[in-house]
Design a protein around this motif. Structure first.
Motif, PDB file in Angstrom:
ATOM      1  N   UNK A 140     -37.452   7.475 -16.863  1.00 53.19           N
ATOM      2  CA  UNK A 140     -36.000   7.322 -16.937  1.00 53.19           C
ATOM      3  C   UNK A 140     -35.379   8.187 -18.030  1.00 53.19           C
ATOM      4  N   UNK A 141     -34.188   8.707 -17.753  1.00 53.38           N
ATOM      5  CA  UNK A 141     -33.339   9.305 -18.785  1.00 53.38           C
ATOM      6  C   UNK A 141     -32.294   8.263 -19.171  1.00 53.38           C
ATOM      7  N   UNK A 142     -32.329   7.801 -20.423  1.00 55.94           N
ATOM      8  CA  UNK A 142     -31.270   6.903 -20.870  1.00 55.94           C
ATOM      9  C   UNK A 142     -29.914   7.602 -20.781  1.00 55.94           C
ATOM     10  N   UNK A 143     -28.863   6.828 -20.780  1.00 59.27           N
ATOM     11  CA  UNK A 143     -27.522   7.422 -20.865  1.00 59.27           C
ATOM     12  C   UNK A 143     -27.447   8.330 -22.104  1.00 59.27           C
ATOM     13  N   UNK A 144     -26.826   9.489 -21.924  1.00 57.41           N
ATOM     14  CA  UNK A 144     -26.678  10.408 -23.040  1.00 57.41           C
ATOM     15  C   UNK A 144     -27.873  11.298 -23.305  1.00 57.41           C
ATOM     16  N   UNK A 145     -28.883  11.243 -22.425  1.00 59.85           N
ATOM     17  CA  UNK A 145     -30.069  12.081 -22.580  1.00 59.85           C
ATOM     18  C   UNK A 145     -30.370  12.803 -21.278  1.00 59.85           C
ATOM     19  N   UNK A 146     -30.994  13.975 -21.416  1.00 65.08           N
ATOM     20  CA  UNK A 146     -31.474  14.688 -20.240  1.00 65.08           C
ATOM     21  C   UNK A 146     -30.396  14.892 -19.196  1.00 65.08           C
ATOM     22  N   UNK A 147     -30.688  14.472 -17.963  1.00 68.53           N
ATOM     23  CA  UNK A 147     -29.768  14.678 -16.848  1.00 68.53           C
ATOM     24  C   UNK A 147     -28.861  13.477 -16.589  1.00 68.53           C
ATOM     25  N   UNK A 148     -28.965  12.459 -17.421  1.00 63.70           N
ATOM     26  CA  UNK A 148     -28.022  11.347 -17.310  1.00 63.70           C
ATOM     27  C   UNK A 148     -26.703  11.725 -17.984  1.00 63.70           C
ATOM     28  N   UNK A 149     -25.589  11.190 -17.505  1.00 62.06           N
ATOM     29  CA  UNK A 149     -24.294  11.532 -18.097  1.00 62.06           C
ATOM     30  C   UNK A 149     -24.158  10.988 -19.520  1.00 62.06           C
ATOM     31  N   UNK A 150     -23.329  11.651 -20.303  1.00 64.82           N
ATOM     32  CA  UNK A 150     -23.024  11.179 -21.641  1.00 64.82           C
ATOM     33  C   UNK A 150     -21.984  10.056 -21.537  1.00 64.82           C
ATOM     34  N   UNK A 151     -22.061   9.105 -22.445  1.00 63.71           N
ATOM     35  CA  UNK A 151     -21.139   7.978 -22.437  1.00 63.71           C
ATOM     36  C   UNK A 151     -19.918   8.326 -23.284  1.00 63.71           C
ATOM     37  N   UNK A 152     -18.719   8.106 -22.740  1.00 59.31           N
ATOM     38  CA  UNK A 152     -17.493   8.397 -23.481  1.00 59.31           C
ATOM     39  C   UNK A 152     -17.350   7.501 -24.703  1.00 59.31           C
ATOM     40  N   UNK A 153     -17.984   6.338 -24.672  1.00 65.73           N
ATOM     41  CA  UNK A 153     -17.948   5.409 -25.792  1.00 65.73           C
ATOM     42  C   UNK A 153     -19.314   5.423 -26.479  1.00 65.73           C
ATOM     43  N   UNK A 154     -19.417   6.087 -27.623  1.00 70.36           N
ATOM     44  CA  UNK A 154     -20.715   6.240 -28.275  1.00 70.36           C
ATOM     45  C   UNK A 154     -21.319   4.898 -28.694  1.00 70.36           C
ATOM     46  N   UNK A 155     -20.489   3.869 -28.842  1.00 72.83           N
ATOM     47  CA  UNK A 155     -21.012   2.557 -29.227  1.00 72.83           C
ATOM     48  C   UNK A 155     -21.913   1.962 -28.148  1.00 72.83           C
ATOM     49  N   UNK A 156     -21.842   2.499 -26.938  1.00 72.64           N
ATOM     50  CA  UNK A 156     -22.736   2.043 -25.865  1.00 72.64           C
ATOM     51  C   UNK A 156     -24.149   2.583 -26.014  1.00 72.64           C
ATOM     52  N   UNK A 157     -24.360   3.473 -26.965  1.00 72.69           N
ATOM     53  CA  UNK A 157     -25.721   3.923 -27.246  1.00 72.69           C
ATOM     54  C   UNK A 157     -26.397   2.886 -28.151  1.00 72.69           C
ATOM     55  N   UNK A 158     -26.731   1.765 -27.562  1.00 77.38           N
ATOM     56  CA  UNK A 158     -27.360   0.690 -28.326  1.00 77.38           C
ATOM     57  C   UNK A 158     -28.350  -0.057 -27.444  1.00 77.38           C
ATOM     58  N   UNK A 159     -29.339  -0.726 -28.048  1.00 79.69           N
ATOM     59  CA  UNK A 159     -30.413  -1.356 -27.272  1.00 79.69           C
ATOM     60  C   UNK A 159     -29.945  -2.368 -26.243  1.00 79.69           C
ATOM     61  N   UNK A 160     -28.880  -3.121 -26.561  1.00 78.03           N
ATOM     62  CA  UNK A 160     -28.409  -4.111 -25.597  1.00 78.03           C
ATOM     63  C   UNK A 160     -27.956  -3.449 -24.291  1.00 78.03           C
ATOM     64  N   UNK A 161     -27.262  -2.318 -24.422  1.00 75.57           N
ATOM     65  CA  UNK A 161     -26.803  -1.600 -23.227  1.00 75.57           C
ATOM     66  C   UNK A 161     -27.986  -0.977 -22.495  1.00 75.57           C
TER      67      UNK A 161
END
Length: 286
Positions: free
Chosen positions: A59-80
Protein backbone atom coordinates in the motif's frame (compact mmCIF):
# COMPACT_ATOMS: atom_id res chain seq x y z
CA UNK A 1 4.54 -6.20 -14.91
CA UNK A 2 4.56 -8.70 -12.07
CA UNK A 3 1.82 -6.78 -10.28
CA UNK A 4 -1.48 -5.00 -10.83
CA UNK A 5 -1.84 -1.32 -10.01
CA UNK A 6 -5.14 -0.54 -8.31
CA UNK A 7 -6.88 2.12 -6.21
CA UNK A 8 -9.37 1.93 -3.37
CA UNK A 9 -11.53 4.63 -1.75
CA UNK A 10 -10.57 5.98 1.65
CA UNK A 11 -13.33 6.83 4.13
CA UNK A 12 -12.96 10.54 3.26
CA UNK A 13 -12.93 10.10 -0.50
CA UNK A 14 -9.27 9.83 -1.55
CA UNK A 15 -8.42 7.14 -4.09
CA UNK A 16 -5.43 5.41 -2.54
CA UNK A 17 -2.95 3.37 -4.55
CA UNK A 18 -1.88 -0.21 -3.98
CA UNK A 19 -0.12 -3.00 -5.82
CA UNK A 20 -1.36 -6.56 -5.98
CA UNK A 21 1.13 -9.37 -6.60
CA UNK A 22 0.13 -12.97 -7.25
CA UNK A 23 -3.27 -14.59 -6.95
CA UNK A 24 -2.84 -17.65 -4.73
CA UNK A 25 -5.62 -17.61 -2.13
CA UNK A 26 -4.62 -20.83 -0.34
CA UNK A 27 -3.18 -18.85 2.59
CA UNK A 28 -3.74 -15.45 4.13
CA UNK A 29 -2.42 -12.65 1.94
CA UNK A 30 0.57 -10.57 2.93
CA UNK A 31 -0.27 -6.93 3.65
CA UNK A 32 2.86 -4.76 3.46
CA UNK A 33 2.93 -1.44 5.30
CA UNK A 34 5.94 0.81 4.77
CA UNK A 35 7.78 3.38 6.86
CA UNK A 36 6.78 7.01 7.42
CA UNK A 37 8.05 8.55 4.18
CA UNK A 38 8.22 5.35 2.17
CA UNK A 39 5.97 3.64 -0.37
CA UNK A 40 5.04 0.33 -1.96
CA UNK A 41 8.33 0.46 -3.91
CA UNK A 42 10.17 -0.74 -0.79
CA UNK A 43 8.41 -4.09 -0.94
CA UNK A 44 8.77 -4.88 -4.65
CA UNK A 45 11.45 -7.59 -4.37
CA UNK A 46 9.85 -8.93 -1.17
CA UNK A 47 6.45 -9.14 -2.88
CA UNK A 48 7.84 -10.87 -5.95
CA UNK A 49 9.48 -13.50 -3.75
CA UNK A 50 6.39 -14.35 -1.71
CA UNK A 51 3.71 -13.90 -4.38
CA UNK A 52 4.61 -17.36 -5.67
CA UNK A 53 2.67 -18.89 -2.77
CA UNK A 54 0.14 -16.22 -1.77
CA UNK A 55 -1.27 -12.86 -2.76
CA UNK A 56 0.76 -9.85 -1.65
CA UNK A 57 -0.59 -6.32 -1.29
CA UNK A 58 1.68 -3.28 -0.91
CA UNK A 59 0.00 0.00 0.00
CA UNK A 60 0.90 3.65 -0.57
CA UNK A 61 -0.39 5.68 2.36
CA UNK A 62 -2.05 8.98 1.55
CA UNK A 63 0.60 11.53 0.65
CA UNK A 64 3.13 8.92 -0.52
CA UNK A 65 4.04 7.39 -3.85
CA UNK A 66 1.10 7.26 -6.25
CA UNK A 67 -1.55 8.01 -3.66
CA UNK A 68 -2.93 11.57 -3.70
CA UNK A 69 -1.69 14.18 -1.25
CA UNK A 70 -4.14 15.24 1.45
CA UNK A 71 -5.18 18.91 1.41
CA UNK A 72 -5.37 18.76 5.21
CA UNK A 73 -1.92 17.81 6.52
CA UNK A 74 -3.42 16.97 9.93
CA UNK A 75 -4.83 13.83 8.31
CA UNK A 76 -1.30 12.47 8.14
CA UNK A 77 -1.74 10.69 11.45
CA UNK A 78 -2.00 7.06 12.63
CA UNK A 79 -5.72 7.21 13.37
CA UNK A 80 -6.47 8.17 9.76
CA UNK A 81 -4.04 5.57 8.40
CA UNK A 82 -5.78 2.88 10.45
CA UNK A 83 -9.09 3.93 8.91
CA UNK A 84 -7.56 3.72 5.44
CA UNK A 85 -6.19 0.22 6.11
CA UNK A 86 -9.54 -0.93 7.47
CA UNK A 87 -11.20 0.47 4.32
CA UNK A 88 -8.75 -1.48 2.17
CA UNK A 89 -9.41 -4.76 3.99
CA UNK A 90 -13.14 -4.19 3.69
CA UNK A 91 -12.95 -3.23 0.01
CA UNK A 92 -10.95 -6.37 -0.81
CA UNK A 93 -13.08 -8.57 1.47
CA UNK A 94 -9.95 -9.76 3.29
CA UNK A 95 -10.87 -11.63 6.46
CA UNK A 96 -7.31 -12.11 7.70
CA UNK A 97 -3.86 -11.02 6.52
CA UNK A 98 -0.27 -11.50 7.55
CA UNK A 99 0.81 -7.93 8.31
CA UNK A 100 4.36 -6.92 7.40
CA UNK A 101 5.09 -3.60 9.06
CA UNK A 102 8.29 -1.63 8.66
CA UNK A 103 8.77 1.24 11.15
CA UNK A 104 5.47 3.20 10.97
CA UNK A 105 3.92 0.12 9.35
CA UNK A 106 4.79 -1.87 12.45
CA UNK A 107 3.22 0.75 14.72
CA UNK A 108 0.06 0.55 12.62
CA UNK A 109 0.15 -3.25 12.85
CA UNK A 110 0.23 -3.02 16.65
CA UNK A 111 -2.60 -0.49 16.58
CA UNK A 112 -4.65 -2.82 14.38
CA UNK A 113 -4.07 -5.57 16.96
CA UNK A 114 -5.73 -3.31 19.51
CA UNK A 115 -8.60 -2.10 17.36
CA UNK A 116 -9.30 -4.93 14.91
CA UNK A 117 -7.29 -7.98 15.92
CA UNK A 118 -9.61 -10.28 13.99
CA UNK A 119 -7.90 -9.20 10.75
CA UNK A 120 -4.42 -10.29 11.84
CA UNK A 121 -3.30 -13.82 10.94
CA UNK A 122 0.27 -12.97 11.86
CA UNK A 123 2.60 -10.01 12.25
CA UNK A 124 6.13 -9.15 11.16
CA UNK A 125 7.50 -6.07 12.93
CA UNK A 126 10.54 -4.66 11.17
CA UNK A 127 12.72 -2.62 13.54
CA UNK A 128 9.91 -1.12 15.56
CA UNK A 129 8.35 -1.64 18.96
CA UNK A 130 5.83 -0.01 21.30
CA UNK A 131 8.39 2.69 22.16
CA UNK A 132 10.46 4.68 19.69
CA UNK A 133 13.87 5.72 20.98
CA UNK A 134 14.18 9.51 21.31
CA UNK A 135 17.44 9.61 19.37
CA UNK A 136 15.71 7.98 16.41
CA UNK A 137 12.60 10.15 16.55
CA UNK A 138 14.78 13.30 16.73
CA UNK A 139 16.81 12.18 13.72
CA UNK A 140 13.67 11.42 11.72
CA UNK A 141 12.06 14.74 12.66
CA UNK A 142 15.20 16.52 11.51
CA UNK A 143 14.92 15.29 7.92
CA UNK A 144 11.21 14.63 7.25
CA UNK A 145 9.62 17.37 5.20
CA UNK A 146 12.88 19.06 4.17
CA UNK A 147 13.09 19.92 0.47
CA UNK A 148 15.96 18.15 -1.27
CA UNK A 149 16.43 17.71 -5.01
CA UNK A 150 19.08 16.14 -7.22
CA UNK A 151 19.93 16.39 -10.89
CA UNK A 152 20.46 12.64 -11.25
CA UNK A 153 19.69 9.44 -9.39
CA UNK A 154 23.42 8.79 -9.12
CA UNK A 155 23.85 12.08 -7.26
CA UNK A 156 20.93 11.14 -5.00
CA UNK A 157 22.48 7.75 -4.32
CA UNK A 158 25.78 9.33 -3.28
CA UNK A 159 23.98 11.60 -0.84
CA UNK A 160 21.95 8.70 0.55
CA UNK A 161 25.18 6.80 1.08
CA UNK A 162 26.74 9.77 2.87
CA UNK A 163 23.75 10.15 5.20
CA UNK A 164 22.88 6.53 5.94
CA UNK A 165 26.02 4.42 5.52
CA UNK A 166 26.06 4.01 9.32
CA UNK A 167 22.85 1.98 9.06
CA UNK A 168 24.02 -0.03 6.05
CA UNK A 169 27.81 -0.42 6.30
CA UNK A 170 28.02 -3.35 3.90
CA UNK A 171 25.60 -2.67 1.03
CA UNK A 172 26.82 -2.20 -2.55
CA UNK A 173 26.80 0.80 -4.88
CA UNK A 174 23.99 -0.92 -6.78
CA UNK A 175 22.03 -1.14 -3.54
CA UNK A 176 22.50 2.57 -2.89
CA UNK A 177 21.21 3.34 -6.37
CA UNK A 178 18.21 1.12 -5.65
CA UNK A 179 17.60 3.09 -2.46
CA UNK A 180 17.63 6.32 -4.47
CA UNK A 181 15.15 4.90 -6.98
CA UNK A 182 12.71 4.04 -4.21
CA UNK A 183 13.15 7.40 -2.46
CA UNK A 184 13.04 9.97 -5.28
CA UNK A 185 10.77 10.58 -8.26
CA UNK A 186 11.47 12.60 -11.40
CA UNK A 187 9.80 16.01 -11.47
CA UNK A 188 8.98 16.77 -15.10
CA UNK A 189 8.41 20.46 -14.40
CA UNK A 190 11.64 21.09 -12.53
CA UNK A 191 13.66 18.53 -14.50
CA UNK A 192 15.18 16.99 -11.38
CA UNK A 193 14.49 14.36 -8.74
CA UNK A 194 12.40 15.16 -5.66
CA UNK A 195 11.29 13.17 -2.63
CA UNK A 196 8.37 10.84 -3.34
CA UNK A 197 6.06 12.13 -0.59
CA UNK A 198 4.18 15.21 0.56
CA UNK A 199 6.60 17.45 2.47
CA UNK A 200 3.73 18.42 4.78
CA UNK A 201 4.43 15.12 6.54
CA UNK A 202 7.15 16.99 8.40
CA UNK A 203 4.67 19.50 9.80
CA UNK A 204 2.29 16.72 10.85
CA UNK A 205 5.05 14.69 12.50
CA UNK A 206 6.37 17.69 14.47
CA UNK A 207 2.92 18.38 15.89
CA UNK A 208 2.38 14.74 16.82
CA UNK A 209 5.75 14.32 18.54
CA UNK A 210 5.25 17.55 20.50
CA UNK A 211 1.71 16.67 21.56
CA UNK A 212 0.89 15.89 25.18
CA UNK A 213 -1.43 13.11 24.00
CA UNK A 214 1.03 10.27 23.48
CA UNK A 215 -0.49 6.79 23.11
CA UNK A 216 0.89 3.89 25.16
CA UNK A 217 1.32 1.12 22.60
CA UNK A 218 2.32 -1.62 25.04
CA UNK A 219 -1.31 -2.76 25.59
CA UNK A 220 -1.74 -2.94 21.81
CA UNK A 221 1.47 -4.93 21.44
CA UNK A 222 0.28 -7.40 24.08
CA UNK A 223 -2.73 -8.18 21.90
CA UNK A 224 -0.28 -9.99 19.61
CA UNK A 225 0.62 -12.52 22.32
CA UNK A 226 -1.58 -15.23 20.81
CA UNK A 227 -0.81 -14.23 17.20
CA UNK A 228 2.23 -15.58 15.30
CA UNK A 229 4.70 -12.70 15.52
CA UNK A 230 8.22 -12.14 14.25
CA UNK A 231 10.19 -9.09 15.39
CA UNK A 232 13.31 -8.03 13.50
CA UNK A 233 15.84 -5.57 14.90
CA UNK A 234 18.86 -3.95 13.36
CA UNK A 235 21.61 -4.09 15.98
CA UNK A 236 22.65 -0.54 14.96
CA UNK A 237 19.10 0.81 15.19
CA UNK A 238 18.43 4.18 16.84
CA UNK A 239 14.65 3.59 16.70
CA UNK A 240 14.20 0.19 18.36
CA UNK A 241 16.52 0.07 21.36
CA UNK A 242 17.93 -3.13 22.79
CA UNK A 243 16.11 -2.42 26.07
CA UNK A 244 12.71 -2.13 24.37
CA UNK A 245 13.43 -5.22 22.27
CA UNK A 246 14.27 -7.18 25.43
CA UNK A 247 11.04 -6.03 27.06
CA UNK A 248 9.08 -7.09 23.96
CA UNK A 249 10.52 -10.59 24.33
CA UNK A 250 9.53 -10.70 27.99
CA UNK A 251 6.02 -9.40 27.31
CA UNK A 252 5.53 -11.89 24.49
CA UNK A 253 7.61 -15.03 25.12
CA UNK A 254 6.07 -16.68 22.06
CA UNK A 255 7.39 -13.99 19.73
CA UNK A 256 10.12 -15.05 17.31
CA UNK A 257 13.05 -12.68 16.93
CA UNK A 258 15.96 -11.87 14.66
CA UNK A 259 18.79 -9.39 15.23
CA UNK A 260 20.93 -8.28 12.28
CA UNK A 261 24.50 -7.19 13.05
CA UNK A 262 25.17 -4.81 10.17
CA UNK A 263 21.84 -3.04 10.01
CA UNK A 264 20.46 0.11 11.55
CA UNK A 265 16.99 1.52 10.93
CA UNK A 266 15.64 -0.25 8.96
CA UNK A 267 16.64 -3.74 7.77
CA UNK A 268 15.91 -4.04 4.05
CA UNK A 269 14.30 -7.51 4.30
CA UNK A 270 16.64 -8.79 1.60
CA UNK A 271 19.51 -9.92 3.83
CA UNK A 272 20.20 -13.67 3.45
CA UNK A 273 19.71 -14.27 7.17
CA UNK A 274 16.44 -12.34 7.06
CA UNK A 275 15.13 -14.23 4.03
CA UNK A 276 15.85 -17.59 5.67
CA UNK A 277 13.84 -16.54 8.72
CA UNK A 278 11.05 -14.98 6.66
CA UNK A 279 10.71 -18.03 4.42
CA UNK A 280 10.19 -20.27 7.44
CA UNK A 281 7.91 -17.92 9.36
CA UNK A 282 5.67 -16.95 6.45
CA UNK A 283 5.24 -20.59 5.38
CA UNK A 284 3.85 -21.42 8.83
CA UNK A 285 1.26 -18.65 8.94
CA UNK A 286 -1.86 -19.72 7.15
Amino acid sequence: MSFKEEYYPSPDGLNLYYREYGSDQSASPLLCLSGLTRSSLDFHDFAERYSKTRTVYTLDYRGRGKSPYDANYKNYNPQVYIGDIYAFLTEKKIEKALFVGTSLGGLLTMAMAGFAKNFIAGAILNDVGPEVDKSGSSRILDYVGKEVRYATLEEAAEKQKELYRGAYPDITEEDWLGQAKSTFIYDEGAKNYRLNYDLNLGKALAEQLNSDEQVDLWPFFKELNDVPTLAIRGALSDVLSEAVFDRMKKENPNMETLVLKNRGHVPLLNEPETLTKLDDFIARVR
